[in-house]
Enzyme design. Structure first.
Site, PDB file in Angstrom:
ATOM      1  N   HIS A   1      35.728  22.087 -12.308  1.00  0.00           N
ATOM      2  CA  HIS A   1      35.657  20.897 -11.446  1.00  0.00           C
ATOM      3  C   HIS A   1      35.901  21.330 -10.009  1.00  0.00           C
ATOM      4  O   HIS A   1      36.704  22.223  -9.762  1.00  0.00           O
ATOM      5  CB  HIS A   1      36.726  19.882 -11.886  1.00  0.00           C
ATOM      6  CG  HIS A   1      36.597  18.537 -11.232  1.00  0.00           C
ATOM      7  ND1 HIS A   1      36.891  18.314  -9.909  1.00  0.00           N
ATOM      8  CD2 HIS A   1      36.192  17.355 -11.737  1.00  0.00           C
ATOM      9  CE1 HIS A   1      36.669  17.045  -9.626  1.00  0.00           C
ATOM     10  NE2 HIS A   1      36.238  16.436 -10.713  1.00  0.00           N
TER      11      HIS A   1
ATOM     12  N   ASP B   1      27.830  17.021 -17.180  1.00  0.00           N
ATOM     13  CA  ASP B   1      28.008  15.610 -16.819  1.00  0.00           C
ATOM     14  C   ASP B   1      27.293  15.220 -15.519  1.00  0.00           C
ATOM     15  O   ASP B   1      26.748  14.134 -15.395  1.00  0.00           O
ATOM     16  CB  ASP B   1      29.492  15.192 -16.803  1.00  0.00           C
ATOM     17  CG  ASP B   1      30.344  15.930 -15.778  1.00  0.00           C
ATOM     18  OD1 ASP B   1      29.862  16.914 -15.183  1.00  0.00           O
ATOM     19  OD2 ASP B   1      31.508  15.518 -15.583  1.00  0.00           O
ATOM     20  N   HIS B   2      27.274  16.136 -14.544  1.00  0.00           N
ATOM     21  CA  HIS B   2      26.642  15.842 -13.246  1.00  0.00           C
ATOM     22  C   HIS B   2      26.654  17.111 -12.418  1.00  0.00           C
ATOM     23  O   HIS B   2      27.191  18.131 -12.853  1.00  0.00           O
ATOM     24  CB  HIS B   2      27.383  14.719 -12.509  1.00  0.00           C
ATOM     25  CG  HIS B   2      28.876  14.947 -12.445  1.00  0.00           C
ATOM     26  ND1 HIS B   2      29.449  15.883 -11.623  1.00  0.00           N
ATOM     27  CD2 HIS B   2      29.889  14.396 -13.160  1.00  0.00           C
ATOM     28  CE1 HIS B   2      30.758  15.880 -11.805  1.00  0.00           C
ATOM     29  NE2 HIS B   2      31.059  15.004 -12.743  1.00  0.00           N
TER      30      HIS B   2
ATOM     31  N   THR C   1      31.878  11.523 -13.676  1.00  0.00           N
ATOM     32  CA  THR C   1      32.031  11.724 -15.125  1.00  0.00           C
ATOM     33  C   THR C   1      31.996  10.401 -15.877  1.00  0.00           C
ATOM     34  O   THR C   1      31.385  10.290 -16.942  1.00  0.00           O
ATOM     35  CB  THR C   1      33.364  12.426 -15.457  1.00  0.00           C
ATOM     36  OG1 THR C   1      33.510  13.548 -14.613  1.00  0.00           O
ATOM     37  CG2 THR C   1      33.389  12.893 -16.897  1.00  0.00           C
TER      38      THR C   1
HETATM   39  C1  GP9 Z   1      38.683  13.415 -14.439  1.00  0.00           C
HETATM   40  C2  GP9 Z   1      37.489  14.220 -14.735  1.00  0.00           C
HETATM   41  C3  GP9 Z   1      36.717  14.511 -13.497  1.00  0.00           C
HETATM   42  O1  GP9 Z   1      39.379  12.977 -15.519  1.00  0.00           O
HETATM   43  O2  GP9 Z   1      36.718  13.661 -15.720  1.00  0.00           O
HETATM   44  O3  GP9 Z   1      36.066  13.417 -13.017  1.00  0.00           O
HETATM   45  P1  GP9 Z   1      34.916  13.544 -11.928  1.00  0.00           P
HETATM   46  O4  GP9 Z   1      35.585  13.759 -10.604  1.00  0.00           O
HETATM   47  O5  GP9 Z   1      34.044  14.684 -12.285  1.00  0.00           O
HETATM   48  O6  GP9 Z   1      34.214  12.244 -12.015  1.00  0.00           O
HETATM   49 MN    MN Z   2      32.834  15.311 -13.843  1.00  0.00          MN
END
Ligand code: GP9
Ligand code: MN
Length: 626
Positions: free
Chosen positions: A412, A471-472, A297
């Site tokens: 997530h 984001d990914h 992220t």
């Molecule tokens: C943590 C969230 C997740 O604050 O942004 O991060 P990631 O594991 O997707 O990089």
């Molecule tokens: Mn993320």
């Protein structure tokens, strides 16, 4: 007692006292989240290992010096712990070397030092008093070991350290490369080793910076200006369409394009986003690629706001948070925007608190700004629906126009969702991860729908543009078998690369010419594109991306692993694919990707050098003319 004391050397007593004391401080005076027994064990193990590491050195000293050494190291160690605790009470974070030299942090602390002091802090120095007392001559707790004994005592240090590293690596794979969060580091390797780690990172970064000079930036400037199209393109109907509007940017966690229009047992995963994609007030780029690496992220945030590539190793948010940048929030601040970030996680995760400060965010609404209860949180924390709902009041208090970035969390890994909150079945495959992925995706789709409604109810919607971006990836190649089952085809490198497409949607209330665009674009293009929509000219900017609405675009979108996509080709795993068929190019044409490959590697090197050398400090962004 007298006998046993005499036989237990002071360095062992100090190790036990100091180790246990540190554990109690971690456990009860800091507010570290302990999620399982393994973490609890590591928390106890690491201070003992660190204490032994420091105190066992004394076996090599003369008896008189041993006592002196133990007295001062326990005192210094305890002071380090104490200062971190004071800092933590104010910032919920641990001290880093750069932070020590940041004037405002230090000033904040000295001003509130007394209020941050608690009675129980005396406990931190209890073992120091005892060690000082026991170090007196009459107890004679020194050790006189033969050489073999000294070597054996030192060997134990390495055993303990290795044990600690192995445990930390099991608990948090790639902890040392990716760093993630200072809290993770402290929990896993302890505060002292964390400071060593921080110092090493700092030295490395500083050294690379020291050897850089201003000459390379002119070469990069020439390259970028020759390879970028005229980004302003004022004739485009979208130029300045969002002028003076608020920008609400939503970074949607782990959202991949394959979710669009997908169904599980006849129920759609993304009904809201599907509708949005069809509507005329939304522009959707269906060939938009995430370009993140290990910083996940944080990389995506970095790419989007700077139009630079992430590093191949670690997260720029961690490794180069102190660099000079010309980031989107800074530019928007100058244009009179109020800038803020909303994310209901620990402020120090990905070092965000430090980086956000550097790139000019006015406010960061982190987990402390939200009411998090057992009912509204699971998995990584506050659920997205509650997150958006509780954010609207803060949004209303922003001065207009504002630029606000929202980062969602529910969708997530490992994609957990209480059963009663799921409105779609799980998928059925050998991958638990992929099976759950649809449930949290559907949940986030619902949360986004509610957010749009909340923005309308709050009277914010009409004056805003809303940008949604994945984001990914959420499903790694580890799940290729299950993914292949879902897609109905094998996941070869071509498909794998195509799976790196994430949603990118620009929603402009009242706009009527939206639709789906098939141009090949990526996260690196977001900054120039947003500036174009906002009608902001940044003639002196240095970006690796291009305005997505400009006529001539750069030929490729490059992923950090060296793969790239052009309008004609897709290159991955050392194979050049024909993008129209998804098949490798025939032998006689297989070299077609070669020149682009060289260009990609040159460009990534330039971007890396900007970051490693902190080259923007030699560049004047306010110059005019391109
Ligand atoms: C943590 C969230 C997740 O604050 O942004 O991060 P990631 O594991 O997707 O990089
Ligand atoms: Mn993320």
């Amino acid at each position: 007692m007298q006998w046993r004391m005499k036989n237990m050397p002071l360095f062992i007593i100090a190790t036990l006292l100091f180790g246990l004391k540190t554990y109690v401080v971690y456990r009860f005076m800091f507010d570290l989240s302990i999620e399982n027994p393994m973490q609890e064990f590591i928390l106890l193990f690491n201070p003992i290992a660190s204490a032994y590491l420091i105190f066992a050195i004394s076996v090599w000293m003369k008896p008189k010096n041993q006592m002196k050494y133990l007295r001062w190291t326990t005192l210094i160690g305890s002071l380090v712990l104490f200062l971190n605790l004071i800092f933590y009470r104010n910032f919920t974070d641990f001290i880093t070397i750069p932070v020590l030299f940041q004037g405002n942090n230090a000033a904040d602390l000295t001003g509130s030092f007394l209020t941050l002091l608690h009675m129980e802090d005396i406990f931190i120095f209890a073992d120091v008093a005892l060690v000082w007392y026991l170090s007196r001559k009459k107890f004679d707790l020194t050790v006189k070991l033969p050489k073999r004994g000294k070597i054996a005592a030192t060997a134990v240090t390495f055993l303990l350290l290795a044990g600690n590293v192995v445990l930390a690596e099991i608990e948090r794979p790639m902890l040392f490369v990716r760093a993630f969060d200072r809290e993770y580091l402290v929990k896993n390797i302890g505060i002292y080793n964390y400071h060593l780690y921080d110092a090493t990172m700092q030295t490395k970064t500083k050294a690379q910076r020291v050897f850089a000079d201003g000459s390379e930036i002119s070469e990069i400037e020439t390259y970028l200006k020759e390879n970028s199209p005229d980004q302003t393109n004022k004739d485009s109907e979208l130029y300045g369409i969002a002028e003076d509007k608020n920008v609400i940017f939503v970074s949607v966690e782990s959202f991949q394009n394959f979710l669009f229009d997908s169904e599980i047992n006849g129920i759609g995963t993304t009904p809201f986003l599907n509708d949005l994609k069809q509507s005329k007030d939304t522009i959707t780029f269906e060939n938009f690629y995430h370009q993140t690496a290990q910083g996940k992220t944080s990389d995506s945030e970095f790419i989007v706001e700077n139009s630079l590539y992430p590093l191949g190793r670690g997260s720029v948010y961690f490794t180069h948070a102190g660099n000079e940048y010309n980031a989107l929030p800074e530019i928007l601040n100058e244009e009179g925007y109020e800038t803020s970030v909303f994310h209901a996680n620990n402020a120090s995760f990905w070092n965000r608190d430090v980086m956000y400060d550097n790139v000019g965010y006015d406010q960061f609404y982190d987990e402390k700004s939200y009411e998090v209860t057992p009912e509204n949180s699971f998995g990584w924390g506050l659920e997205d629906k509650a997150f958006f709902e509780q954010s609207v009041k803060y949004l209303q208090s922003q001065e207009k126009p504002f630029y606000s970035k929202f980062i969602t969390l529910t969708h997530h890994f490992p994609f957990e969702l209480p059963e009663e909150k799921a409105n779609i079945d799980k998928y059925d495959s050998n991958s638990k991860t992929l099976n759950s992925y649809f449930q949290t995706a559907r949940y986030t789709d619902e949360a986004l729908e509610q957010f749009f409604q909340q923005l309308k109810d709050a009277g914010i919607y009409e004056d805003s543009i809303i940008v949604l971006m994945g984001d990914h990836y959420g499903i790694s190649d580890f799940h290729n078998k299950a993914m292949g089952q879902f897609l109905g085809k094998d996941v070869d490198p071509y498909v794998q690369t195509q799976l790196q497409r994430v949603p990118f949607m620009i929603h402009i209330p009242g706009y009527e010419n939206g639709g789906v665009q098939d141009k090949v674009v990526g996260q690196i293009d977001v900054k120039p594109t947003l500036l174009h929509l906002l009608g902001i000219e940044e003639n002196g900017d240095l970006t690796f991306g291009d305005n997505m609405f400009a006529e001539k675009n750069k030929d490729f979108v490059a992923l950090r692993d060296g793969s790239f996509i052009t309008e004609d080709y897709l290159y991955s795993n050392e194979t050049c694919y024909d993008r129209s068929t998804g098949e490798p190019l025939p032998e006689e044409n297989a070299e077609a990707c070669q020149p682009i490959k060289e260009e990609v590697s040159k460009e990534m090197n330039y971007s890396d050098n900007i970051i490693y050398g902190d080259l923007f400090r030699f560049y004047d962004f306010n110059q005019t003319g391109k």
